[in-house]
Design a protein around this motif. Structure first.
Motif, PDB file in Angstrom:
ATOM      1  N   GLU A  29      -0.403 -46.352  22.460  1.00  0.00           N
ATOM      2  CA  GLU A  29       0.581 -45.470  21.840  1.00  0.00           C
ATOM      3  C   GLU A  29       1.205 -46.122  20.613  1.00  0.00           C
ATOM      4  OE1 GLU A  29       2.135 -42.526  25.306  1.00  0.00           O
ATOM      5  OE2 GLU A  29       3.370 -44.286  24.921  1.00  0.00           O
ATOM      6  N   PHE A  30       1.530 -45.279  19.628  1.00  0.00           N
ATOM      7  CA  PHE A  30       2.140 -45.717  18.385  1.00  0.00           C
ATOM      8  C   PHE A  30       3.370 -44.851  18.149  1.00  0.00           C
ATOM      9  CE2 PHE A  30      -2.350 -46.463  18.334  1.00  0.00           C
ATOM     10  CZ  PHE A  30      -2.455 -47.777  17.920  1.00  0.00           C
ATOM     11  N   THR A  31       4.502 -45.499  17.894  1.00  0.00           N
ATOM     12  CA  THR A  31       5.761 -44.778  17.734  1.00  0.00           C
ATOM     13  C   THR A  31       6.345 -45.050  16.359  1.00  0.00           C
ATOM     14  OG1 THR A  31       6.203 -44.920  20.100  1.00  0.00           O
ATOM     15  CG2 THR A  31       8.085 -44.471  18.681  1.00  0.00           C
ATOM     16  N   ALA A  32       6.823 -43.993  15.725  1.00  0.00           N
ATOM     17  CA  ALA A  32       7.492 -44.110  14.428  1.00  0.00           C
ATOM     18  C   ALA A  32       8.858 -43.460  14.528  1.00  0.00           C
ATOM     19  CB  ALA A  32       6.658 -43.446  13.343  1.00  0.00           C
ATOM     20  N   VAL A  43       2.426 -41.083  19.165  1.00  0.00           N
ATOM     21  CA  VAL A  43       1.067 -40.549  19.200  1.00  0.00           C
ATOM     22  C   VAL A  43       0.176 -41.570  19.891  1.00  0.00           C
ATOM     23  CG1 VAL A  43       1.362 -39.236  17.060  1.00  0.00           C
ATOM     24  CG2 VAL A  43       0.342 -41.498  16.969  1.00  0.00           C
ATOM     25  N   THR A  44      -0.976 -41.089  20.364  1.00  0.00           N
ATOM     26  CA  THR A  44      -1.962 -41.995  20.949  1.00  0.00           C
ATOM     27  C   THR A  44      -2.978 -42.368  19.871  1.00  0.00           C
ATOM     28  OG1 THR A  44      -3.500 -40.249  21.590  1.00  0.00           O
ATOM     29  CG2 THR A  44      -1.786 -40.844  23.194  1.00  0.00           C
ATOM     30  N   MET A  50      11.855 -34.816   8.415  1.00  0.00           N
ATOM     31  CA  MET A  50      11.891 -36.048   9.218  1.00  0.00           C
ATOM     32  C   MET A  50      10.805 -36.037  10.290  1.00  0.00           C
ATOM     33  SD  MET A  50      15.871 -37.270   9.616  1.00  0.00           S
ATOM     34  CE  MET A  50      16.477 -35.796  10.399  1.00  0.00           C
ATOM     35  N   ILE A  51      10.596 -34.883  10.920  1.00  0.00           N
ATOM     36  CA  ILE A  51       9.538 -34.779  11.933  1.00  0.00           C
ATOM     37  C   ILE A  51       8.177 -35.014  11.283  1.00  0.00           C
ATOM     38  CG2 ILE A  51       8.328 -33.219  13.511  1.00  0.00           C
ATOM     39  CD1 ILE A  51      11.107 -31.926  14.075  1.00  0.00           C
ATOM     40  N   LEU A  52       7.956 -34.389  10.159  1.00  0.00           N
ATOM     41  CA  LEU A  52       6.701 -34.559   9.434  1.00  0.00           C
ATOM     42  C   LEU A  52       6.482 -36.026   9.060  1.00  0.00           C
ATOM     43  CD1 LEU A  52       4.277 -33.057   8.206  1.00  0.00           C
ATOM     44  CD2 LEU A  52       5.643 -32.771   6.131  1.00  0.00           C
ATOM     45  N   ALA A  53       7.515 -36.675   8.546  1.00  0.00           N
ATOM     46  CA  ALA A  53       7.401 -38.088   8.150  1.00  0.00           C
ATOM     47  C   ALA A  53       7.105 -38.974   9.355  1.00  0.00           C
ATOM     48  CB  ALA A  53       8.684 -38.539   7.448  1.00  0.00           C
ATOM     49  N   LEU A  83       0.730 -41.551  12.972  1.00  0.00           N
ATOM     50  CA  LEU A  83      -0.719 -41.388  12.794  1.00  0.00           C
ATOM     51  C   LEU A  83      -1.290 -42.488  11.908  1.00  0.00           C
ATOM     52  CD1 LEU A  83      -0.989 -37.514  12.388  1.00  0.00           C
ATOM     53  CD2 LEU A  83      -1.759 -38.899  14.332  1.00  0.00           C
ATOM     54  N   LYS A  84      -0.543 -42.901  10.893  1.00  0.00           N
ATOM     55  CA  LYS A  84      -0.982 -43.990  10.019  1.00  0.00           C
ATOM     56  C   LYS A  84      -1.079 -45.289  10.815  1.00  0.00           C
ATOM     57  CE  LYS A  84       0.196 -46.473   5.763  1.00  0.00           C
ATOM     58  NZ  LYS A  84      -0.161 -47.756   6.341  1.00  0.00           N
ATOM     59  N   GLN A  85      -0.127 -45.538  11.699  1.00  0.00           N
ATOM     60  CA  GLN A  85      -0.179 -46.739  12.539  1.00  0.00           C
ATOM     61  C   GLN A  85      -1.438 -46.728  13.401  1.00  0.00           C
ATOM     62  OE1 GLN A  85       3.398 -47.173  14.877  1.00  0.00           O
ATOM     63  NE2 GLN A  85       4.722 -46.908  13.104  1.00  0.00           N
ATOM     64  N   ALA A  86      -1.759 -45.573  13.972  1.00  0.00           N
ATOM     65  CA  ALA A  86      -2.963 -45.457  14.803  1.00  0.00           C
ATOM     66  C   ALA A  86      -4.214 -45.695  13.971  1.00  0.00           C
ATOM     67  CB  ALA A  86      -3.012 -44.086  15.477  1.00  0.00           C
TER      68      ALA A  86
END
Length: 116
Positions: free
Chosen positions: A41-44, A55-56, A82-85, A91-94
């Protein structure tokens, strides 16, 4: 006497056989790493933590957390931004983790844009 350009006995040379085994081992390792990455999991967080998205590695949104301060009925656009960002950052982290894993697996070789 062997033909020019051929291999004695008509079989694969030892180096080619070893190369094939290495490729198969690398493929299995990539598949295992991909499976592991898919469940990671990746959290922003954005807006000072007002919006948090997880996101996974499979790029599925699993959690959205909004602070009460982020919910202003007079300013829905800011919340949407903010939600979009946060989604895009997670997703970029993943994607970065996937690219890093692939780079480690291939030793930095350029595989011509293969879809891994």
């Amino acid at each position: 006497m062997a033909k020019r350009g051929g291999f004695p006995g008509g079989g694969m040379p030892g180096n080619m056989n070893n190369l094939m085994k290495q490729a198969q081992r690398m493929q299995r390792q990539m598949e295992e790493n991909q499976k592991e990455l898919q469940t990671k999991e990746f959290t922003a967080k954005v807006g000072g933590g007002a919006v948090e998205v997880t996101v996974t590695g499979a790029k599925e949104v699993t959690k959205v957390v909004l602070s009460e301060e982020a919910v202003d009925p007079e300013d829905i656009e800011t919340l949407q931004d903010m939600i979009l960002a946060a989604v895009n950052e997670a997703l970029k982290q993943a994607e970065d983790a996937n690219n890093e894993m692939m780079s480690k697996m291939t030793g930095g070789m350029n595989l011509g844009g293969l879809p891994f």
